[in-house]
Scaffold this active site. Structure first.
Site, PDB file in Angstrom:
ATOM      1  CG  ASP A 163       9.071  -5.334 -26.756  1.00 25.76           C
ATOM      2  OD1 ASP A 163       9.711  -4.333 -27.119  1.00 25.76           O
ATOM      3  OD2 ASP A 163       8.541  -6.130 -27.561  1.00 25.76           O
ATOM      4  CG  HIS A 194      11.195  -5.248 -30.198  1.00 24.66           C
ATOM      5  ND1 HIS A 194       9.824  -5.394 -30.086  1.00 24.66           N
ATOM      6  CD2 HIS A 194      11.442  -5.030 -31.505  1.00 24.66           C
ATOM      7  CE1 HIS A 194       9.268  -5.255 -31.274  1.00 24.66           C
ATOM      8  NE2 HIS A 194      10.230  -5.034 -32.153  1.00 24.66           N
TER       9      HIS A 194
END
Length: 235
Positions: A163, A194
């Site tokens: 992420d 993400h």
């Protein structure tokens, strides 16, 4: 398109609006099992709400996709410019619509001239005229996990190790919380970005299906517990 009628916006981890929404849904559907799912920084609201509400949250279960766990650390560390600058521009464009309402409490020139998300957040919520506060005090009231020990419903947190927004797992994941709390579950995948978690086919996010499977399993578990203990369904 709605006007801002009061010179006030919602701080990062203030679950006041969410609390009102849950209360409304409970009044309209008193016998339904309420579930909550959040994505990205929106998870800060859900995590703060679960901690503040404890056993009175009125939710049966919750899930967070790519949550931002430590708000202050996240703002101070910053994101790669490729992600931060588009988000910063998007926020400025949205806030510029409310210049008239906010100008009496916020330095709008400083706000719209911010060079980072931290500078924008600090200008918007810490430098507000007579109600000014320090950066440290602001996060004492708005850290998503400030009352995490009080959470009393099962929470699945689906995170990706790559992420780019949340940051490296070593500094951004509260692993001790998942080890010590019986209510927090971590599903950590090596890839997913993400809030992305794409399948091979475009336009499909497997995380949504995983959350629904988790909710179904949790509902069955709770029904089994009710039958075992002979508990009536809440009204």
């Amino acid at each position: 398109g709605c006007p801002l009628t009061t010179p006030r916006l919602q701080p990062f981890g203030d679950p006041g609006d969410l609390r009102e929404a849950v209360t409304y849904l409970r009044c309209r559907h008193p016998s339904a099992s309420l579930l909550a799912v959040s994505e990205g920084s929106g998870s800060g609201l859900l995590l703060a709400y679960l901690g503040e509400s404890g056993s009175s949250s009125r939710l049966a279960a919750a899930a967070c996709l790519s949550p931002i766990f430590r708000g202050r650390d996240w703002f101070e560390a910053g994101m790669p410019w490729l992600y931060e600058w588009p988000l910063l521009l998007h926020l400025k464009q949205g806030l510029s619509r409310y210049t008239g309402a906010l100008a009496e409490v916020v330095d709008m020139d400083r706000l719209l001239g911010s060079h980072s998300l931290r500078e924008l957040e600090e200008t918007l919520f810490c430098r507000t005229g007579s109600r000014a506060t320090s950066w440290e005090r602001y996060w004492e009231r708005n850290e998503p996990l400030r009352d995490a020990d009080e959470a009393a419903v099962p929470v699945l947190c689906l995170c990706s190790a790559d992420d780019p927004v949340r940051g490296p797992p070593a500094r951004s994941l509260p692993r001790e919380l998942f080890r010590s709390s019986p209510y927090f579950f971590l599903l950590l995948t090596p890839l997913g970005g993400h809030c992305g978690f794409p399948r091979r086919r475009p336009g499909r996010c497997w995380a949504h299906e995983a959350v629904l499977e988790y909710f179904r399993a949790m509902a069955e578990f709770l029904r089994t517990e009710e039958r075992r203990k002979g508990l009536p369904r809440p009204r």
